[in-house]
Write a protein that holds these residues in place. Structure first.
Motif, PDB file in Angstrom:
ATOM      1  N   UNK A  33       0.804  -1.025   0.050  1.00  0.00           N
ATOM      2  CA  UNK A  33       0.013   0.243  -0.177  1.00  0.00           C
ATOM      3  C   UNK A  33       1.070   1.211   0.015  1.00  0.00           C
ATOM      4  N   UNK A  34       2.334   1.066  -0.095  1.00  0.00           N
ATOM      5  CA  UNK A  34       3.088   2.276   0.148  1.00  0.00           C
ATOM      6  C   UNK A  34       3.758   2.709  -1.072  1.00  0.00           C
ATOM      7  N   UNK A  35       4.278   1.731  -1.837  1.00  0.00           N
ATOM      8  CA  UNK A  35       5.015   2.025  -3.198  1.00  0.00           C
ATOM      9  C   UNK A  35       3.832   2.569  -4.307  1.00  0.00           C
ATOM     10  N   UNK A  36       4.021   3.542  -5.207  1.00  0.00           N
ATOM     11  CA  UNK A  36       3.395   3.883  -6.372  1.00  0.00           C
ATOM     12  C   UNK A  36       3.579   3.200  -7.597  1.00  0.00           C
ATOM     13  N   UNK A  37       2.629   2.494  -8.025  1.00  0.00           N
ATOM     14  CA  UNK A  37       2.567   1.555  -9.188  1.00  0.00           C
ATOM     15  C   UNK A  37       1.872   2.239 -10.477  1.00  0.00           C
ATOM     16  N   UNK A  52      -8.430  -0.877  -8.138  1.00  0.00           N
ATOM     17  CA  UNK A  52      -9.082   0.336  -7.384  1.00  0.00           C
ATOM     18  C   UNK A  52      -8.386   0.634  -6.330  1.00  0.00           C
ATOM     19  N   UNK A  53      -7.266   1.407  -6.163  1.00  0.00           N
ATOM     20  CA  UNK A  53      -6.519   1.344  -5.145  1.00  0.00           C
ATOM     21  C   UNK A  53      -5.562   2.751  -5.181  1.00  0.00           C
ATOM     22  N   UNK A  54      -5.401   3.537  -4.210  1.00  0.00           N
ATOM     23  CA  UNK A  54      -4.766   4.875  -4.290  1.00  0.00           C
ATOM     24  C   UNK A  54      -3.648   4.916  -4.805  1.00  0.00           C
ATOM     25  N   UNK A  55      -2.591   3.759  -4.507  1.00  0.00           N
ATOM     26  CA  UNK A  55      -1.329   3.697  -5.027  1.00  0.00           C
ATOM     27  C   UNK A  55      -1.192   3.009  -6.384  1.00  0.00           C
ATOM     28  N   UNK A  56      -2.177   2.950  -7.000  1.00  0.00           N
ATOM     29  CA  UNK A  56      -2.254   2.146  -8.396  1.00  0.00           C
ATOM     30  C   UNK A  56      -2.790   3.019  -9.595  1.00  0.00           C
ATOM     31  N   UNK A  57      -1.912   3.293 -10.602  1.00  0.00           N
ATOM     32  CA  UNK A  57      -2.131   4.179 -11.437  1.00  0.00           C
ATOM     33  C   UNK A  57      -2.211   3.746 -13.054  1.00  0.00           C
TER      34      UNK A  57
END
Length: 241
Positions: A33-37, A52-57
């Protein structure tokens, strides 16, 4: 840390590489939940790899990636610029070949080296590209992943890279393994009736490609008596995604 995953070579059908990448992305979403993907997708597969998760784009490339020449140009010319612009720290290439000029740390999944071992039925132009770019990818990657010790030996043999650079990551089970248990008893009976599965059977799920050795399995099945088993083939490229 910013981590990009390139899915441009992958289409909608969840064959081997597609299923592998789908599982990797979904499992990473569960534990990190920490690193940005940044999942690099095409218009063909954007719905499959959406998390659908804040750190996944999602970064969508609106070009026809079914055209292999266009897709290769995108990966080898445009993608390195995108990685630089987004300040990506790590790129994971899950389909054998990475952008050779990638400006970040690179992890590449090389499933096997069948192009070097048995390639008689592959177009010569395509084979030239695949062989050379797999070699370059193995050399340029900071880390190479593969599925077995046998494939690791083949990678070392045909690319001459240091074996310490390669990590063997055996495949775990997929949700397909739990299919029978996820169906209600009546549903499973309906499946058996629909496909006339009235006795024991051997099930093959995969792409009907020459290297899968389905013909050898069929010949082996011919040695059994008619009442022993049925042999069922599911073409992975034509089942629903």
């Amino acid at each position: 840390m910013k981590i990009a995953i390139n899915t441009l070579p992958l289409l909608r059908n969840k064959a081997g590489a597609e299923q592998y990448t789908f599982n990797i992305i979904n499992e990473l979403a569960k534990i990190d939940k920490k690193n940005q993907y940044y999942i690099i997708v095409s218009s063909l597969n954007k719905d499959i790899y959406k998390i659908n998760q804040d750190n996944f784009n999602l970064i969508q490339i609106n070009t026809n990636t079914k055209n292999k020449i266009i897709r290769i140009l995108l990966e080898q010319a445009l993608l390195p610029l995108l990685l630089l612009f987004k300040n990506i720290d790590v790129l994971f290439s899950p389909c054998n070949i990475m952008p050779i000029l990638s400006p970040c740390f690179n992890v590449t999944m090389i499933f096997d080296m069948h192009w070097f071992i048995e390639s008689k039925k592959i177009n010569k132009g395509r084979l030239f590209y695949i062989k050379n770019f797999i070699k370059l990818s193995a050399i340029r990657s900071n880390k190479v992943l593969t599925l077995s010790e046998s494939s690791k030996k083949d990678i070392v043999k045909y690319t001459n890279i240091d074996e310490k650079k390669i990590t063997v990551t055996p495949i775990g089970k997929t949700p397909l393994c739990a299919l029978k248990h996820s169906l209600k008893k009546d549903d499973w009976q309906d499946v058996k009736l629909k496909y006339k599965l009235d006795k024991k059977y051997i099930l093959f799920i995969g792409q009907l490609l020459y290297r899968k050795n389905v013909d050898i399995v069929i010949k082996a099945m011919a040695g059994l008596t008619e009442d022993d088993f049925d042999f069922i083939i599911i073409d992975e490229c034509h089942r629903s995604s």
